[in-house]
Write a protein that holds these residues in place. Structure first.
Motif, short mmCIF file in Angstrom:
data_model
loop_
_atom_site.label_atom_id
_atom_site.label_comp_id
_atom_site.label_asym_id
_atom_site.label_seq_id
_atom_site.Cartn_x
_atom_site.Cartn_y
_atom_site.Cartn_z
N HIS A 222 4.47 3.61 -2.75
CA HIS A 222 4.62 4.94 -2.14
C HIS A 222 5.89 4.97 -1.28
O HIS A 222 6.66 5.93 -1.31
CB HIS A 222 3.37 5.24 -1.30
CG HIS A 222 3.33 6.61 -0.72
ND1 HIS A 222 2.78 6.86 0.50
CD2 HIS A 222 3.79 7.80 -1.18
CE1 HIS A 222 2.90 8.15 0.78
NE2 HIS A 222 3.51 8.75 -0.22
N GLU B 45 0.80 4.69 2.27
CA GLU B 45 -0.43 4.04 1.84
C GLU B 45 -0.18 2.69 1.18
O GLU B 45 -0.89 1.73 1.43
CB GLU B 45 -1.17 4.96 0.87
CG GLU B 45 -1.58 6.28 1.49
CD GLU B 45 -2.07 7.27 0.47
OE1 GLU B 45 -2.23 6.90 -0.71
OE2 GLU B 45 -2.31 8.42 0.85
N ARG B 46 0.85 2.64 0.32
CA ARG B 46 1.18 1.41 -0.42
C ARG B 46 2.69 1.23 -0.43
O ARG B 46 3.43 2.17 -0.15
CB ARG B 46 0.68 1.50 -1.87
CG ARG B 46 -0.81 1.69 -2.00
CD ARG B 46 -1.25 1.69 -3.47
NE ARG B 46 -0.37 2.41 -4.37
CZ ARG B 46 -0.48 3.70 -4.68
NH1 ARG B 46 -1.41 4.43 -4.12
NH2 ARG B 46 0.34 4.26 -5.53
#
Length: 146
Positions: free
Chosen positions: A85, A81-82
């Motif tokens: 992460h 997601e990021r």
């Protein structure tokens, strides 16, 4: 999104007399700990900088026939997601295999899918060329060529 994560590891080595020997042993030792589970992790020499001057130092520090070697471990993390992460996943996966070796995330690079490739993939999925749908091999060969 996919990310390329570079993690620095401080690998201890024993019974070494030169920095080159320490680096070779550290790379070998790290490779043994990561394989076969993480054989896709790339291992390379790290770099160290002098805190007082702008000089670059050798990646290994040797004292009393023992050394500490800076290595960079690079892996690609998929479907995150990021970027934070991706960093957590890389540290966890590498850290599980490298017990008692400190790790620090140096770099996180987001890998962008080529827009032309994405459009081509979407176009090929929606096109109907009138060929027999049971023929799977041409599509499979196209995927391998990419």
């Amino acid at each position: 999104m996919d990310c390329r994560v570079v993690v620095e590891a401080a690998v201890p080595v024993y019974d070494v007399s030169t920095a080159d020997e320490a680096v070779r042993i550290a790379i070998s030792k790290t490779g043994e700990m990561l394989n076969p589970d993480l054989n896709y992790v790339e291992i390379s020499m790290g770099s160290r900088d002098c805190p007082h001057c702008a000089d670059e130092l050798e990646p290994a520090f040797i004292a009393a026939d023992e050394g500490l070697v800076a290595l960079e471990l690079e892996m690609t993390v998929f479907n995150v997601e990021r970027d934070e992460h991706a960093a957590r996943i890389a540290r966890k996966e590498i850290g599980k295999r490298l017990k008692n070796i400190p790790l620090e995330v140096l770099e996180i690079e987001v890998l962008e899918e080529d827009e032309e490739e994405a459009e081509a993939a979407e176009t090929s999925e929606t096109d109907s060329d009138g060929e027999d749908d049971d023929e799977v091999l041409p599509e499979f060969e196209e995927l391998i060529d990419e």
